[in-house]
Design a protein around this motif. Structure first.
Motif, PDB file in Angstrom:
ATOM      1  N   UNK A  83      33.835  46.660  40.822  1.00 38.19           N
ATOM      2  CA  UNK A  83      32.686  46.347  39.964  1.00 38.19           C
ATOM      3  C   UNK A  83      32.918  45.078  39.129  1.00 38.19           C
ATOM      4  N   UNK A  84      34.152  44.861  38.709  1.00 40.30           N
ATOM      5  CA  UNK A  84      34.453  43.690  37.894  1.00 40.30           C
ATOM      6  C   UNK A  84      34.626  42.431  38.735  1.00 40.30           C
ATOM      7  N   UNK A  85      35.050  42.575  39.978  1.00 38.86           N
ATOM      8  CA  UNK A  85      35.335  41.436  40.859  1.00 38.86           C
ATOM      9  C   UNK A  85      34.707  41.658  42.234  1.00 38.86           C
ATOM     10  N   UNK A  86      33.401  41.701  42.327  1.00 37.78           N
ATOM     11  CA  UNK A  86      32.791  42.035  43.620  1.00 37.78           C
ATOM     12  C   UNK A  86      33.110  41.024  44.721  1.00 37.78           C
ATOM     13  N   UNK A  87      33.138  39.729  44.409  1.00 39.02           N
ATOM     14  CA  UNK A  87      33.398  38.735  45.445  1.00 39.02           C
ATOM     15  C   UNK A  87      34.847  38.754  45.904  1.00 39.02           C
ATOM     16  N   UNK A  88      35.743  39.026  44.993  1.00 44.34           N
ATOM     17  CA  UNK A  88      37.156  39.150  45.396  1.00 44.34           C
ATOM     18  C   UNK A  88      37.319  40.346  46.322  1.00 44.34           C
ATOM     19  N   UNK A  89      36.629  41.447  45.984  1.00 45.29           N
ATOM     20  CA  UNK A  89      36.704  42.645  46.820  1.00 45.29           C
ATOM     21  C   UNK A  89      36.142  42.366  48.212  1.00 45.29           C
ATOM     22  N   UNK A  90      35.038  41.630  48.282  1.00 39.98           N
ATOM     23  CA  UNK A  90      34.451  41.261  49.575  1.00 39.98           C
ATOM     24  C   UNK A  90      35.437  40.381  50.349  1.00 39.98           C
ATOM     25  N   UNK A  91      36.076  39.460  49.667  1.00 43.04           N
ATOM     26  CA  UNK A  91      37.061  38.586  50.314  1.00 43.04           C
ATOM     27  C   UNK A  91      38.237  39.368  50.864  1.00 43.04           C
TER      28      UNK A  91
END
Length: 107
Positions: A83-91
């Motif tokens: 939730x805090x880092x959605x784009x990092x999680x997607x990466x």
């Protein structure tokens, strides 16, 4: 001496708890099977084993509860990170997917 809890993975801990439940079950079965033996030493031994089994069940319940708590905490931490880092999680998910795809395509 190293902390055993930190060295065992969650899967290993779950397997250990499961295996200990089987051992406790077999010991209880043995106690029931020898219930008809009236020897004083056997009665004393059954009583000591029974107490040890009760103690083991309590410790197993505690260990299982701690394992569930740690699993829930890890899930909460993962959820918070996503939730805090959605784009990092997607990466990270994309990289893992690419690696798995490369591994599978080589076979």
């Amino acid at each position: 001496m190293p902390d055993v809890n930190s060295e065992l993975s969650t899967d290993s801990k779950q397997k250990l708890v499961s295996d200990m439940k089987v051992v406790v079950s077999h010991a209880e079965e043995l106690l029931r099977a020898t219930a008809g033996v009236a020897d004083e030493k056997m009665n004393d031994l059954r009583e000591r084993i029974g107490q040890s089994l009760r103690d083991a069940k309590l410790r197993l319940a505690d260990a299982e509860g701690a394992l569930v708590d740690k699993t829930k905490a890890a899930a909460r931490a993962t959820d918070d990170f996503v939730h805090e880092n959605p784009w990092r999680a997607v990466g990270v998910a994309a990289v893992v997917g690419l690696l798995l795809g490369a591994i599978i395509s080589r076979r």
